[in-house]
Design a protein around this motif. Structure first.
Motif, PDB file in Angstrom:
ATOM      1  N   ASP A 207       0.861  -1.179   0.000  1.00  0.00           N
ATOM      2  CA  ASP A 207       0.000   0.000   0.000  1.00  0.00           C
ATOM      3  C   ASP A 207       0.900   1.232   0.000  1.00  0.00           C
ATOM      4  N   ILE A 208       1.299   1.667  -1.182  1.00  0.00           N
ATOM      5  CA  ILE A 208       2.271   2.742  -1.320  1.00  0.00           C
ATOM      6  C   ILE A 208       1.769   4.047  -0.718  1.00  0.00           C
ATOM      7  N   GLY A 209       0.509   4.383  -0.984  1.00  0.00           N
ATOM      8  CA  GLY A 209      -0.041   5.635  -0.466  1.00  0.00           C
ATOM      9  C   GLY A 209      -0.027   5.693   1.048  1.00  0.00           C
ATOM     10  N   LYS A 210      -0.477   4.602   1.682  1.00  0.00           N
ATOM     11  CA  LYS A 210      -0.522   4.570   3.142  1.00  0.00           C
ATOM     12  C   LYS A 210       0.881   4.552   3.735  1.00  0.00           C
ATOM     13  N   ALA A 211       1.778   3.768   3.124  1.00  0.00           N
ATOM     14  CA  ALA A 211       3.148   3.671   3.634  1.00  0.00           C
ATOM     15  C   ALA A 211       3.849   5.035   3.589  1.00  0.00           C
ATOM     16  N   CYS A 212       3.689   5.757   2.497  1.00  0.00           N
ATOM     17  CA  CYS A 212       4.327   7.073   2.371  1.00  0.00           C
ATOM     18  C   CYS A 212       3.709   8.071   3.341  1.00  0.00           C
ATOM     19  N   GLU A 213       2.397   7.960   3.551  1.00  0.00           N
ATOM     20  CA  GLU A 213       1.727   8.836   4.512  1.00  0.00           C
ATOM     21  C   GLU A 213       2.236   8.574   5.932  1.00  0.00           C
ATOM     22  N   LEU A 214       2.373   7.285   6.279  1.00  0.00           N
ATOM     23  CA  LEU A 214       2.856   6.923   7.613  1.00  0.00           C
ATOM     24  C   LEU A 214       4.308   7.349   7.811  1.00  0.00           C
ATOM     25  N   LEU A 215       5.116   7.191   6.764  1.00  0.00           N
ATOM     26  CA  LEU A 215       6.524   7.597   6.851  1.00  0.00           C
ATOM     27  C   LEU A 215       6.623   9.106   7.080  1.00  0.00           C
ATOM     28  N   SER A 216       5.843   9.871   6.316  1.00  0.00           N
ATOM     29  CA  SER A 216       5.861  11.325   6.458  1.00  0.00           C
ATOM     30  C   SER A 216       5.409  11.748   7.856  1.00  0.00           C
ATOM     31  N   ARG A 217       4.347  11.101   8.361  1.00  0.00           N
ATOM     32  CA  ARG A 217       3.844  11.423   9.688  1.00  0.00           C
ATOM     33  C   ARG A 217       4.880  11.070  10.755  1.00  0.00           C
ATOM     34  N   HIS A 218       5.570   9.948  10.558  1.00  0.00           N
ATOM     35  CA  HIS A 218       6.595   9.479  11.487  1.00  0.00           C
ATOM     36  C   HIS A 218       7.713  10.513  11.619  1.00  0.00           C
ATOM     37  N   TYR A 219       8.215  10.999  10.493  1.00  0.00           N
ATOM     38  CA  TYR A 219       9.299  11.973  10.517  1.00  0.00           C
ATOM     39  C   TYR A 219       8.822  13.344  10.993  1.00  0.00           C
ATOM     40  N   GLN A 220       7.623  13.745  10.566  1.00  0.00           N
ATOM     41  CA  GLN A 220       7.121  15.051  10.960  1.00  0.00           C
ATOM     42  C   GLN A 220       6.853  15.107  12.462  1.00  0.00           C
ATOM     43  N   THR A 221       6.389  13.982  13.037  1.00  0.00           N
ATOM     44  CA  THR A 221       6.145  13.932  14.481  1.00  0.00           C
ATOM     45  C   THR A 221       7.448  14.131  15.251  1.00  0.00           C
ATOM     46  N   THR A 222       8.521  13.541  14.736  1.00  0.00           N
ATOM     47  CA  THR A 222       9.836  13.719  15.356  1.00  0.00           C
ATOM     48  C   THR A 222      10.228  15.195  15.346  1.00  0.00           C
ATOM     49  N   THR A 223      10.071  15.825  14.205  1.00  0.00           N
ATOM     50  CA  THR A 223      10.416  17.239  14.078  1.00  0.00           C
ATOM     51  C   THR A 223       9.542  18.111  14.973  1.00  0.00           C
ATOM     52  N   ASP A 224       8.248  17.843  14.977  1.00  0.00           N
ATOM     53  CA  ASP A 224       7.332  18.633  15.806  1.00  0.00           C
ATOM     54  C   ASP A 224       7.681  18.505  17.286  1.00  0.00           C
ATOM     55  N   SER A 225       8.087  17.303  17.708  1.00  0.00           N
ATOM     56  CA  SER A 225       8.460  17.088  19.096  1.00  0.00           C
ATOM     57  C   SER A 225       9.691  17.904  19.465  1.00  0.00           C
ATOM     58  N   VAL A 226      10.653  17.927  18.559  1.00  0.00           N
ATOM     59  CA  VAL A 226      11.870  18.705  18.800  1.00  0.00           C
ATOM     60  C   VAL A 226      11.537  20.193  18.888  1.00  0.00           C
ATOM     61  N   LEU A 227      10.734  20.671  17.957  1.00  0.00           N
ATOM     62  CA  LEU A 227      10.393  22.091  17.934  1.00  0.00           C
ATOM     63  C   LEU A 227       9.572  22.500  19.156  1.00  0.00           C
ATOM     64  N   LYS A 228       8.805  21.573  19.698  1.00  0.00           N
ATOM     65  CA  LYS A 228       7.962  21.872  20.857  1.00  0.00           C
ATOM     66  C   LYS A 228       8.750  21.880  22.157  1.00  0.00           C
ATOM     67  N   HIS A 229       9.662  20.908  22.316  1.00  0.00           N
ATOM     68  CA  HIS A 229      10.319  20.738  23.603  1.00  0.00           C
ATOM     69  C   HIS A 229      11.740  21.286  23.705  1.00  0.00           C
ATOM     70  N   ALA A 230      12.477  21.221  22.600  1.00  0.00           N
ATOM     71  CA  ALA A 230      13.896  21.564  22.684  1.00  0.00           C
ATOM     72  C   ALA A 230      14.122  23.056  22.471  1.00  0.00           C
ATOM     73  N   LEU A 231      15.174  23.543  23.109  1.00  0.00           N
ATOM     74  CA  LEU A 231      15.582  24.946  22.939  1.00  0.00           C
ATOM     75  C   LEU A 231      16.666  24.985  21.882  1.00  0.00           C
ATOM     76  N   LEU A 232      16.289  25.459  20.675  1.00  0.00           N
ATOM     77  CA  LEU A 232      17.218  25.460  19.559  1.00  0.00           C
ATOM     78  C   LEU A 232      17.694  26.874  19.254  1.00  0.00           C
ATOM     79  N   ASN A 233      18.925  26.955  18.764  1.00  0.00           N
ATOM     80  CA  ASN A 233      19.470  28.243  18.374  1.00  0.00           C
ATOM     81  C   ASN A 233      19.046  28.567  16.944  1.00  0.00           C
TER      82      ASN A 233
END
Length: 235
Positions: A207-233
């Motif tokens: 299921d290419i569509g679902k797999a790509c959607e899940l992959l994108s969500r997986h990576y974006q969640t990581t980024t969102d977590s960093v932007l929410k919690h970490a203090l970045l320069n």
């Protein structure tokens, strides 16, 4: 019959390269886990004493790390740990979502029984390892390696060597941010193993569509977590 002459200079060069490779991996892990903080100067003498190595292999290891962004090298200023920023992780993630989704789609499209076996085996190992260790919640090197192998297995049937090289480079650049995300995963109640199982199931189901959607969500969640919690320069 005379024994062939040994080129001792060649042997010494190989040993130095091996030492530099091992040292590169050690320093890379210390940067990922935050033991070497973003932006700090890496003074060769102090670092050589800390890692009990010579300056020559140390300089080579740092030069290699500079090519992947973990270390910054400036004329007359030496080496320093690469800085991290909200702008950088947002930019890298946007590019990675585009590039790796293309690679995943192509890999699923061309995936055969051997590909399926690689994906299942890589997930089996990843699913049985804990992510962090100790009160500091440091990212475990074993999990980090298994995580990289799992995502590499997913795209391993992609027919484009260029796409695969880009994916590898982008994955390397997000390693430090992934540590920050996993450090805060518990407080955000994120179920990372479940995300990986869903991704594997969608890929194996072709299921290419679902797999790509899940992959994108997986990576974006990581980024969102960093932007929410970490203090970045902002750099």
């Amino acid at each position: 019959m005379n024994s062939p002459l040994i080129n001792w200079q060649s042997v010494e060069t190989t040993e130095k390269r091996t030492m530099a490779s091992q040292l590169e991996a050690r320093i890379r892990q210390d940067i990922i886990n935050g033991q070497l903080a973003p932006g700090i100067r890496l003074r060769l003498k102090e670092l050589a004493e800390a890692y009990a190595v010579g300056v020559i292999p140390l300089r080579e290891a740092l030069s290699r790390l500079a090519s992947s962004g973990f270390v910054s090298a400036a004329d007359q200023k030496g080496f320093s740990v690469g800085r991290i920023s909200a702008a950088e992780i947002s930019d890298i993630t946007a590019v990675r979502l585009h590039v790796e989704s293309k690679a995943l789609a192509d890999s699923i499209n061309h995936g055969d029984v051997e590909w399926e076996s690689r994906v299942i085996a890589a997930h089996h190992r990843l699913d049985r390892l804990s992510i962090v260790e100790g009160p500091e919640r440091l990212l475990k090197p074993e999990w980090e390696n298994a995580h990289e192998n799992f995502h590499q297995a997913l795209i391993s049937s992609c027919n484009s060597p260029t796409l695969l090289r880009l994916c590898s480079s982008l994955r390397d650049q997000t390693a430090r941010y992934r540590f920050l995300s996993m450090h805060y995963a518990e407080s955000s109640h994120r179920d990372v193993p479940h995300e990986h199982r869903q991704l594997m199931d969608a890929a194996l189901a072709k299921d290419i569509g679902k797999a790509c959607e899940l992959l994108s969500r997986h990576y974006q969640t990581t980024t969102d977590s960093v932007l929410k919690h970490a203090l970045l320069n902002e750099v």
